[in-house]
Enzyme design. Structure first.
Site, PDB file in Angstrom:
ATOM      1  N   ARG A  45       0.746  -1.491  -0.237  1.00 50.02           N
ATOM      2  CA  ARG A  45       0.022   0.315  -0.179  1.00 50.02           C
ATOM      3  C   ARG A  45       0.522   1.100  -0.218  1.00 50.02           C
ATOM      4  O   ARG A  45       1.736   1.441   0.840  1.00 50.02           O
ATOM      5  CB  ARG A  45      -1.068   0.646   1.289  1.00 50.02           C
ATOM      6  CG  ARG A  45      -2.038   1.409   0.992  1.00 50.02           C
ATOM      7  CD  ARG A  45      -2.655   1.286   3.044  1.00 50.02           C
ATOM      8  NE  ARG A  45      -3.332   2.608   2.333  1.00 50.02           N
ATOM      9  CZ  ARG A  45      -3.312   3.754   3.280  1.00 50.02           C
ATOM     10  NH1 ARG A  45      -2.713   3.493   4.772  1.00 50.02           N
ATOM     11  NH2 ARG A  45      -3.603   4.815   3.408  1.00 50.02           N
ATOM     12  N   ASN A  61      -7.333   1.837   9.858  1.00 50.74           N
ATOM     13  CA  ASN A  61      -6.415   2.293  10.636  1.00 50.74           C
ATOM     14  C   ASN A  61      -5.949   1.900  12.061  1.00 50.74           C
ATOM     15  O   ASN A  61      -7.089   2.785  12.893  1.00 50.74           O
ATOM     16  CB  ASN A  61      -5.551   3.725  10.474  1.00 50.74           C
ATOM     17  CG  ASN A  61      -5.116   3.669   8.943  1.00 50.74           C
ATOM     18  OD1 ASN A  61      -5.486   2.225   8.213  1.00 50.74           O
ATOM     19  ND2 ASN A  61      -4.601   4.664   8.324  1.00 50.74           N
ATOM     20  N   GLU A  96      -7.052   8.623   6.242  1.00 43.77           N
ATOM     21  CA  GLU A  96      -8.068   9.838   7.527  1.00 43.77           C
ATOM     22  C   GLU A  96      -7.940  10.684   7.139  1.00 43.77           C
ATOM     23  O   GLU A  96      -7.245  12.048   7.304  1.00 43.77           O
ATOM     24  CB  GLU A  96      -6.344   9.098   7.997  1.00 43.77           C
ATOM     25  CG  GLU A  96      -6.643   7.806   8.493  1.00 43.77           C
ATOM     26  CD  GLU A  96      -5.067   7.706   9.624  1.00 43.77           C
ATOM     27  OE1 GLU A  96      -4.229   8.746  10.450  1.00 43.77           O
ATOM     28  OE2 GLU A  96      -4.529   6.759  10.447  1.00 43.77           O
ATOM     29  N   GLU A 154      -3.465   0.402   8.123  1.00 43.02           N
ATOM     30  CA  GLU A 154      -2.561   0.568   8.745  1.00 43.02           C
ATOM     31  C   GLU A 154      -2.555  -0.080  10.362  1.00 43.02           C
ATOM     32  O   GLU A 154      -3.557  -0.067  11.128  1.00 43.02           O
ATOM     33  CB  GLU A 154      -1.975   2.201   9.195  1.00 43.02           C
ATOM     34  CG  GLU A 154      -1.653   2.705   7.693  1.00 43.02           C
ATOM     35  CD  GLU A 154      -1.741   4.059   7.905  1.00 43.02           C
ATOM     36  OE1 GLU A 154      -0.822   4.786   9.522  1.00 43.02           O
ATOM     37  OE2 GLU A 154      -1.823   4.574   6.884  1.00 43.02           O
ATOM     38  N   TYR A 206      -4.279   1.423  15.454  1.00 43.39           N
ATOM     39  CA  TYR A 206      -2.825   2.010  16.601  1.00 43.39           C
ATOM     40  C   TYR A 206      -3.446   1.492  18.105  1.00 43.39           C
ATOM     41  O   TYR A 206      -2.567   0.988  18.844  1.00 43.39           O
ATOM     42  CB  TYR A 206      -2.204   3.325  16.742  1.00 43.39           C
ATOM     43  CG  TYR A 206      -1.529   3.096  14.604  1.00 43.39           C
ATOM     44  CD1 TYR A 206      -2.072   3.800  14.347  1.00 43.39           C
ATOM     45  CD2 TYR A 206      -0.367   2.492  14.952  1.00 43.39           C
ATOM     46  CE1 TYR A 206      -1.627   3.932  11.988  1.00 43.39           C
ATOM     47  CE2 TYR A 206       0.479   2.837  13.940  1.00 43.39           C
ATOM     48  CZ  TYR A 206      -0.590   3.142  12.804  1.00 43.39           C
ATOM     49  OH  TYR A 206      -0.071   3.316  11.043  1.00 43.39           O
ATOM     50  N   HIS A 238      -2.626  10.964   0.421  1.00 45.40           N
ATOM     51  CA  HIS A 238      -2.783  10.086   1.904  1.00 45.40           C
ATOM     52  C   HIS A 238      -1.083  12.238   2.598  1.00 45.40           C
ATOM     53  O   HIS A 238      -0.268  12.189   3.235  1.00 45.40           O
ATOM     54  CB  HIS A 238      -1.282   9.470   2.089  1.00 45.40           C
ATOM     55  CG  HIS A 238      -0.949   8.996   3.338  1.00 45.40           C
ATOM     56  ND1 HIS A 238      -0.741   7.745   3.565  1.00 45.40           N
ATOM     57  CD2 HIS A 238      -0.720   9.418   4.722  1.00 45.40           C
ATOM     58  CE1 HIS A 238      -1.005   7.263   4.951  1.00 45.40           C
ATOM     59  NE2 HIS A 238      -0.421   8.580   5.598  1.00 45.40           N
TER      60      HIS A 238
HETATM   61  C1  LIG Z   1      -3.048   8.412  14.996  1.00 49.54           C
HETATM   62  O1  LIG Z   1      -3.469   6.970  14.714  1.00 49.54           O
HETATM   63  C2  LIG Z   1      -3.459   7.167  13.783  1.00 49.54           C
HETATM   64  O2  LIG Z   1      -4.508   5.932  12.813  1.00 49.54           O
HETATM   65  C3  LIG Z   1      -2.272   7.282  12.203  1.00 49.54           C
HETATM   66  C4  LIG Z   1      -0.726   6.264  12.803  1.00 49.54           C
HETATM   67  N1  LIG Z   1      -0.386   6.969  11.104  1.00 49.54           N
HETATM   68  C5  LIG Z   1      -0.939   7.284  10.774  1.00 49.54           C
HETATM   69  N2  LIG Z   1      -2.365   7.414  11.214  1.00 49.54           N
HETATM   70  C6  LIG Z   1      -0.872   8.263   9.257  1.00 49.54           C
HETATM   71  O3  LIG Z   1      -1.935   7.724   8.397  1.00 49.54           O
HETATM   72  C7  LIG Z   1       0.984   7.807   8.833  1.00 49.54           C
HETATM   73  O4  LIG Z   1       1.054   8.737   8.257  1.00 49.54           O
HETATM   74  C8  LIG Z   1       1.125   7.895  10.154  1.00 49.54           C
HETATM   75  O5  LIG Z   1       2.925   7.617   9.444  1.00 49.54           O
HETATM   76  C9  LIG Z   1       0.909   6.232  10.899  1.00 49.54           C
HETATM   77  C10 LIG Z   1       2.081   6.389  12.573  1.00 49.54           C
HETATM   78  O6  LIG Z   1       1.634   7.595  13.325  1.00 49.54           O
END
Ligand SMILES: CO[C@H](O)c1c[n+]2c([nH]1)[C@H](O)[C@@H](O)[C@H](O)[C@H]2CO
Length: 459
Positions: A89, A305, A178, A364, A307, A133
């Site tokens: 991706r 996505n 996002e 992600e 985390y 992006h």
């Molecule tokens: C705040 O969490 C988000 O889901 C998020 C985390 N992240 C993202 N979005 C972005 O899509 C990426 O470009 C970042 O590098 C990556 C790591 O920070």
């Protein structure tokens, strides 16, 4: 599929087997890895301007070089093949293709992405292309950017150029990465490009981002590419109330509506979450019913996505929603994000049950840790390996519950430019020495290669 079938007994190991054809991959983004932001006719993006404005990015870092991927892309495809990933991706930089954001196409920019796609296909790696992006052409920001309703047409026209030029080889398209971060961080908080702090503009950006997404989906359908699939990637943070008090539970509901439903609801139901419309009252933009019909144009998959989660309490007068996130005991990543793998299972099940069992890809998931090579040059990132393993287990649980999860993209292929954190946060399963540009596959990358080869997890 019953649990029994997925937990196959293989020798002494118990395997968590993923479905056949599951797409294991890695993800990156143009501004974070490419470098050469103005080469071969490319125009400046809002992140080029933002990172070159003193004080915006830690240490004054910019994406001028990043991972030098614009020049090293061939070697990076070889690296992906070594990792054995089945899909990759990546995002296309709008200002490389349309330097002014609209009008004349920059053939050099298109040619770069055409060569990259051809090399991926040659390596038997499926390209997943993110159209946006975060690197909006600066000239469009001069016209208001995402706060200008005309951006929906500009984005659809840009997307259609790519559908026409790459649609014969690219069959998986993600309109936006996002949009919540684009509007909230870029237009409301000002922590990301274009660095605006304007609620009125930010809420209109929310709507125009959705309109742009819908217009691009309709343009894609017009192209009538039967093999093609199109979706959107949204970020999620499942919120848990800090206590069972009604105030904290209401705070968690507000956070949930703003952070997780703001884009999901319009796309899947044609309506914004009522708590949000009421919360913002007269700041909320006028929206036409015809807009909602465009926004809810059916998509083929949803990119998720994930985390971490947020534990939220009521905090009168604090922030946009009068909420505060409470740091939890237990392990956190270098970003200060709690490691909470169960949140991935909870999230996937909620989307599955509440939004009609859509096809999902985890577009992600990953973690930043303080990686450094040992004297032998090996990068033993066992904390990242463990983070990924725990989250893969939760993804497997979700599939066992019937969630139509069809792929998983680890963020990220390699260490890269982490937005306002610059190069201080490393998310890669490949270590990048930014001085020499040497790539070193970390322990997590070698481990991931084995997971992909077995299409499953050993206990
Ligand atoms: C705040 O969490 C988000 O889901 C998020 C985390 N992240 C993202 N979005 C972005 O899509 C990426 O470009 C970042 O590098 C990556 C790591 O920070």
């Amino acid at each position: 599929m019953g649990v029994g079938k997925a937990l196959t007994q293989k020798g002494s190991e118990r395997m968590r087997q993923f479905p056949q054809g599951f797409l294991w991959g890695c993800a990156t983004a143009s501004y974070q890895i490419e470098g050469s932001p103005l080469s071969d006719g490319a125009g400046p993006s809002i992140w080029h301007r933002f990172s070159h404005t003193p004080g915006n990015v830690l240490g004054g870092d910019t994406g001028d070089v990043a991972c030098d991927h614009y020049r090293r892309w061939r070697d990076d495809v070889v690296l992906m093949r070594e990792l054995g990933i089945r899909a990759y991706r990546f995002s296309i930089a709008w200002p490389r293709v349309l330097p002014e954001g609209r009008g004349a196409v920059n053939e050099n920019g298109l040619a770069f992405y055409g060569r990259l796609v051809d090399a991926l296909l040659e390596a038997d790696i499926i390209p997943f292309v993110t159209l946006y992006h975060w690197d909006l052409p600066g000239s469009l920001q001069d016209l208001g950017g995402w706060a200008n309703r005309d951006v929906a047409g500009w984005f659809a026209d840009y997307a259609d150029v790519l559908f026409g030029r790459l649609g014969d080889r690219v069959h998986h398209w993600i309109t936006l990465n996002e949009p919540w971060c684009v509007a909230h961080l870029g237009y409301i908080l000002g922590q990301h490009a274009p660095g605006m702090r304007d609620l009125w503009a930010g809420l209109r950006a929310v709507h125009n981002l959705l309109l742009a997404h819908g217009r691009a989906v309709l343009a894609f359908r017009q192209r009538n590419m039967p093999e093609g699939r199109i979706g959107i990637t949204l970020n999620f943070r499942p919120p848990h109330p800090g206590s069972q008090s009604e105030q904290d539970r209401a705070a968690a509901r507000r956070a949930h509506a703003y952070h997780n439903r703001l884009f999901l609801d319009p796309i899947f139901t044609g309506r914004y979450p009522d708590p949000i419309v009421q919360w913002f009252k007269d700041s909320w933009p006028e929206t036409l019913q015809s807009d909602q019909d465009v926004i809810r144009a059916p998509i083929d998959f949803l990119g998720v996505n994930y985390y971490t989660r947020n534990v939220v309490v009521h905090a009168p007068g604090t922030g946009l929603l009068h909420t505060r996130v409470i740091r939890q005991p237990g392990p956190h990543t270098a970003m200060g994000w709690e490691i909470y793998p169960e949140g991935l299972f909870e999230l996937l099940l909620w989307i599955h049950q509440a939004y009609g069992s859509p096809v999902l890809y985890i577009t992600e998931n990953g973690a930043a840790f303080e990686d450094r090579p040992d004297p032998s040059g090996t990068v033993r990132d066992t904390d990242r390996l463990d983070y990924l393993r725990q989250h893969f287990v939760q993804a497997h649980r979700a599939i066992q519950e019937g969630v139509r999860l069809q792929g998983y993209f680890v963020w990220s292929l390699m260490d890269n430019f982490e937005w306002a954190h610059g190069y201080s946060k490393r998310f890669g399963i490949v270590y990048v020495d930014f001085g020499s540009q040497k790539r070193t596959i970390k322990q997590s990358g070698h481990w991931y290669c084995g997971v992909i080869a077995r299409n499953g997890l050993e206990n």
